[in-house]
Design a protein around this motif. Structure first.
Motif, PDB file in Angstrom:
ATOM      1  N   ASP A   1      -0.127  11.040  -6.469  1.00 54.00           N
ATOM      2  CA  ASP A   1      -0.082   9.662  -6.983  1.00 54.00           C
ATOM      3  C   ASP A   1       0.963   8.826  -6.246  1.00 54.00           C
ATOM      4  O   ASP A   1       0.737   7.647  -5.955  1.00 54.00           O
ATOM      5  CB  ASP A   1       0.209   9.663  -8.478  1.00 54.00           C
ATOM      6  CG  ASP A   1      -0.955  10.204  -9.303  1.00 54.00           C
ATOM      7  OD1 ASP A   1      -2.102  10.155  -8.818  1.00 54.00           O
ATOM      8  OD2 ASP A   1      -0.711  10.685 -10.433  1.00 54.00           O
ATOM      9  N   VAL A   2       2.122   9.427  -5.966  1.00 56.03           N
ATOM     10  CA  VAL A   2       3.165   8.714  -5.224  1.00 56.03           C
ATOM     11  C   VAL A   2       2.619   8.227  -3.898  1.00 56.03           C
ATOM     12  O   VAL A   2       2.749   7.049  -3.529  1.00 56.03           O
ATOM     13  CB  VAL A   2       4.392   9.635  -4.992  1.00 56.03           C
ATOM     14  CG1 VAL A   2       5.305   9.043  -3.931  1.00 56.03           C
ATOM     15  CG2 VAL A   2       5.166   9.829  -6.276  1.00 56.03           C
ATOM     16  N   ASP A   3       2.000   9.127  -3.166  1.00 53.72           N
ATOM     17  CA  ASP A   3       1.485   8.760  -1.848  1.00 53.72           C
ATOM     18  C   ASP A   3       0.435   7.659  -1.949  1.00 53.72           C
ATOM     19  O   ASP A   3       0.425   6.713  -1.145  1.00 53.72           O
ATOM     20  CB  ASP A   3       0.893   9.989  -1.159  1.00 53.72           C
ATOM     21  CG  ASP A   3       1.952  11.020  -0.789  1.00 53.72           C
ATOM     22  OD1 ASP A   3       3.118  10.624  -0.602  1.00 53.72           O
ATOM     23  OD2 ASP A   3       1.613  12.214  -0.705  1.00 53.72           O
ATOM     24  N   ALA A   4      -0.453   7.777  -2.943  1.00 55.29           N
ATOM     25  CA  ALA A   4      -1.520   6.786  -3.084  1.00 55.29           C
ATOM     26  C   ALA A   4      -0.969   5.418  -3.463  1.00 55.29           C
ATOM     27  O   ALA A   4      -1.384   4.383  -2.915  1.00 55.29           O
ATOM     28  CB  ALA A   4      -2.534   7.264  -4.121  1.00 55.29           C
ATOM     29  N   VAL A   5      -0.030   5.378  -4.404  1.00 58.96           N
ATOM     30  CA  VAL A   5       0.536   4.111  -4.859  1.00 58.96           C
ATOM     31  C   VAL A   5       1.297   3.422  -3.729  1.00 58.96           C
ATOM     32  O   VAL A   5       1.122   2.215  -3.478  1.00 58.96           O
ATOM     33  CB  VAL A   5       1.449   4.334  -6.089  1.00 58.96           C
ATOM     34  CG1 VAL A   5       2.270   3.084  -6.385  1.00 58.96           C
ATOM     35  CG2 VAL A   5       0.615   4.724  -7.303  1.00 58.96           C
ATOM     36  N   VAL A   6       2.137   4.157  -3.012  1.00 55.86           N
ATOM     37  CA  VAL A   6       2.911   3.566  -1.927  1.00 55.86           C
ATOM     38  C   VAL A   6       1.986   3.100  -0.801  1.00 55.86           C
ATOM     39  O   VAL A   6       2.168   2.015  -0.237  1.00 55.86           O
ATOM     40  CB  VAL A   6       3.965   4.572  -1.404  1.00 55.86           C
ATOM     41  CG1 VAL A   6       4.619   4.056  -0.127  1.00 55.86           C
ATOM     42  CG2 VAL A   6       5.014   4.818  -2.476  1.00 55.86           C
ATOM     43  N   HIS A   7       0.972   3.900  -0.490  1.00 55.44           N
ATOM     44  CA  HIS A   7       0.010   3.500   0.548  1.00 55.44           C
ATOM     45  C   HIS A   7      -0.690   2.205   0.161  1.00 55.44           C
ATOM     46  O   HIS A   7      -0.878   1.302   1.007  1.00 55.44           O
ATOM     47  CB  HIS A   7      -1.006   4.617   0.762  1.00 55.44           C
ATOM     48  CG  HIS A   7      -2.005   4.327   1.843  1.00 55.44           C
ATOM     49  ND1 HIS A   7      -1.665   4.274   3.175  1.00 55.44           N
ATOM     50  CD2 HIS A   7      -3.342   4.041   1.772  1.00 55.44           C
ATOM     51  CE1 HIS A   7      -2.735   4.001   3.895  1.00 55.44           C
ATOM     52  NE2 HIS A   7      -3.774   3.849   3.057  1.00 55.44           N
ATOM     53  N   ASP A   8      -1.082   2.069  -1.105  1.00 52.65           N
ATOM     54  CA  ASP A   8      -1.741   0.852  -1.574  1.00 52.65           C
ATOM     55  C   ASP A   8      -0.797  -0.341  -1.511  1.00 52.65           C
ATOM     56  O   ASP A   8      -1.172  -1.438  -1.079  1.00 52.65           O
ATOM     57  CB  ASP A   8      -2.250   1.058  -2.999  1.00 52.65           C
ATOM     58  CG  ASP A   8      -3.185  -0.067  -3.472  1.00 52.65           C
ATOM     59  OD1 ASP A   8      -3.533  -0.937  -2.649  1.00 52.65           O
ATOM     60  OD2 ASP A   8      -3.560  -0.048  -4.651  1.00 52.65           O
ATOM     61  N   LEU A   9       0.463  -0.143  -1.929  1.00 52.87           N
ATOM     62  CA  LEU A   9       1.438  -1.236  -1.854  1.00 52.87           C
ATOM     63  C   LEU A   9       1.592  -1.745  -0.423  1.00 52.87           C
ATOM     64  O   LEU A   9       1.673  -2.956  -0.179  1.00 52.87           O
ATOM     65  CB  LEU A   9       2.797  -0.770  -2.378  1.00 52.87           C
ATOM     66  CG  LEU A   9       3.001  -0.747  -3.903  1.00 52.87           C
ATOM     67  CD1 LEU A   9       4.279  -0.006  -4.252  1.00 52.87           C
ATOM     68  CD2 LEU A   9       3.043  -2.172  -4.462  1.00 52.87           C
TER      69      LEU A   9
END
Length: 544
Positions: A19-27
């Protein structure tokens, strides 16, 4: 950059890692692949209304710090929140949810990973003066960045775990910081790691294992701590890293959180500091262990009690919002394991008065002694030293997460070897009782050798199932000049908030091994517990 080892303590689960990776990538990119559904719209809104991006911020001596900066496109100058990373290899990236929530509240945000941690340069000093200087450099950078349009008169810091202690220390040094949120924090690092002359070795190793680049000073400190040498020097090293030992304190409004079964920074050292903290303050104590409540909030923006209170704290002290955070109680507690919450004006009004129970030796063929309100004329019993009979926590942090899922660790009383542990129990309580505060135990300890470490545990014992749930514990080391000397031990157990059901007993157990601690127990020796040099008792902060 050096990659983190795979065997070190993690605050995040594998699913949260993803989730961390996905959220930061989206940001950073606008690609919502793999982002939790309830965050997709919020991230899209933030990206439409704010500017944001990854950064490399020069810290003290030019050390580059991995960072992220974001700010609203309009409405400046913006209040600014600095977020130093917590104790996890993901660094600043674990703050994805907090970044989104703060941007939605119109803050400018700078999150960064401290020196020596994955992604940043330099060596790990564990909240040393270099880290304080780095924090101030990050503030300098934010104010000098014209794009952020940050308001120098409205700056706050929010940190979890490692970042929480650094937030307190930077705020004390820097007049520009006007409010602090310190989640899963410490106050006295020395006491957290070395209380009652006993090394909390697992916690020290967890702090050090986050980085493969420790400073030379840290390498020496850890070697001394492991070898149980030069402990006075280790404690001196810890003092400037401890908000409780800062000589000139700023009265910065600070919101503190901790847990009843906190295994990294046990809560008593924080409660002592909180009680005398001179500035506006708030304390939240919850069920579980390190980060259990806050991580879903700071990671995914989940609305948890403590993270929402943290944002309200910043809003009140940086924006002047009259949201009631200053009027709904100073101390907020969550009771094990029913999660009932209570607010109090201070720690004294939250705590119950002490009720004394005396230790009595086994009698009448029983293997267990009794806890009674009447003192025994004489009390003495001996146990064999060197084996672990109780596992109050199997692993750091993880057991606390299970507690929040209503799966607290249980142990059968029948599994405790009475030859290697002393056991005392009360009569069953006809009505529910509540423990609120820090129990205290006194007993005369006579090791057959010069040293021993004793571990005192307080359990809720269900007589219908034979299973026990841990309430609290303490470790104490006796160091004598000669073998066989009787020594009075006074042990303050970690504070607790626990409701004992009707029909249950309280059970005290003392043994001589716990795998989370570095003990001075000598296998094969004996330990005698008695009232030889004073009454043997446990004081319980208990009410109906």
């Amino acid at each position: 950059m050096t990659q983190p080892r795979q065997d070190r303590l993690r605050l995040l689960s594998p699913d949260q890692d993803h989730d961390v990776d996905a959220v930061v990538h989206d940001l950073l990119t606008g690609d919502a692949t793999g982002v939790p559904a309830d965050l997709v719209d919020d991230i899209a809104a933030v990206r439409a209304q704010c500017r944001l991006g990854a950064e490399q911020i020069p810290g003290a001596e030019g050390v580059l710090l991995d960072a992220f900066a974001a700010w609203p496109n309009t409405g400046g100058p913006h209040p600014l929140v600095i977020l130093p990373a917590g104790l996890d290899p993901k660094g600043w990236k674990m703050y994805g949810g907090a970044i989104i929530r703060l941007l939605m509240r119109r803050y400018a945000v700078v999150a960064y990973t401290e020196r020596g941690l994955p992604g940043s340069d330099g060596k790990l000093t564990v909240a040393g003066p270099e880290d304080i200087a780095d924090g101030r450099k990050v503030i300098d950078w934010a104010l000098a960045n014209s794009g952020l349009d940050a308001d120098p008169d409205r700056i706050g810091m929010l940190g979890i775990s490692y970042g929480s202690g650094i937030s307190q220390l930077v705020a004390n040094e820097d007049q520009r910081v006007k409010a602090v949120v310190a989640l899963s924090t410490w106050a006295d690092l020395g006491q957290a790691l070395y209380d009652n002359r006993t090394r909390h070795i697992a916690a020290a190793e967890a702090l050090a294992a986050i980085s493969d680049r420790p400073s030379d000073e840290l390498v020496q400190v850890l070697e001394d701590f492991r070898e149980n040498t030069n402990i006075d020097e280790v404690l001196e090293w810890a003092k400037p890293r401890s908000p409780a030992h800062v000589s000139k304190k700023r009265s910065v409004p600070t919101f503190f959180t901790s847990y009843w079964h906190e295994t990294i920074f046990p809560q008593n050292q924080l409660l002592d500091y909180f009680d005398r903290y001179p500035g506006p303050k708030r304390l939240d104590l919850a069920v579980g262990d390190h980060g259990a409540v806050e991580i879903p909030g700071i990671l995914l923006g989940v609305y948890t009690r403590t993270t929402e209170a943290a944002y309200d704290w910043l809003d009140h002290h940086l924006l002047g919002v009259d949201n009631g955070i200053d009027r709904d109680g100073v101390v907020h507690t969550e009771t094990m394991y029913n999660f009932a919450t209570e607010a109090a004006a201070d720690l004294k009004s939250w705590s119950n008065s002490m009720l004394r129970y005396y230790l009595n030796a086994p009698s009448g063929g029983s293997t267990d002694g009794a806890l009674t309100t009447s003192p025994a004329q004489t009390y003495s019993q001996s146990i064999q030293a060197g084996t672990e009979q109780v596992r109050a926590a199997s692993t750091l942090v993880f057991d606390g997460f299970l507690e929040r899922l209503l799966m607290p660790k249980r142990q059968l009383l029948d599994d405790v070897d009475r030859g290697a542990a002393a056991v005392w129990t009360t009569e069953p309580f006809p009505e529910p009782r509540r423990i609120a505060g820090a129990p205290e135990m006194q007993v005369t300890v006579t090791p057959s050798d010069k040293t021993v470490t004793v571990f005192a545990y307080l359990f809720d014992h269900n007589p219908f199932t034979g299973k026990m749930q841990i309430i609290t514990h303490a470790a104490v080391t006796v160091q004598n000049a000669e073998a066989g000397r009787p020594t009075v031990v006074n042990a303050r157990l970690q504070a607790a908030d626990y409701r004992i059901p009707a029909g249950h007993h309280l059970t005290m157990i003392v043994d001589t091994k716990d795998h989370l601690y570095g003990d001075e127990t000598i296998a094969g020796t004996t330990v005698t517990l008695s009232n030889q040099n004073g009454p043997a008792y446990v004081d319980l902060p208990m009410s109906s």
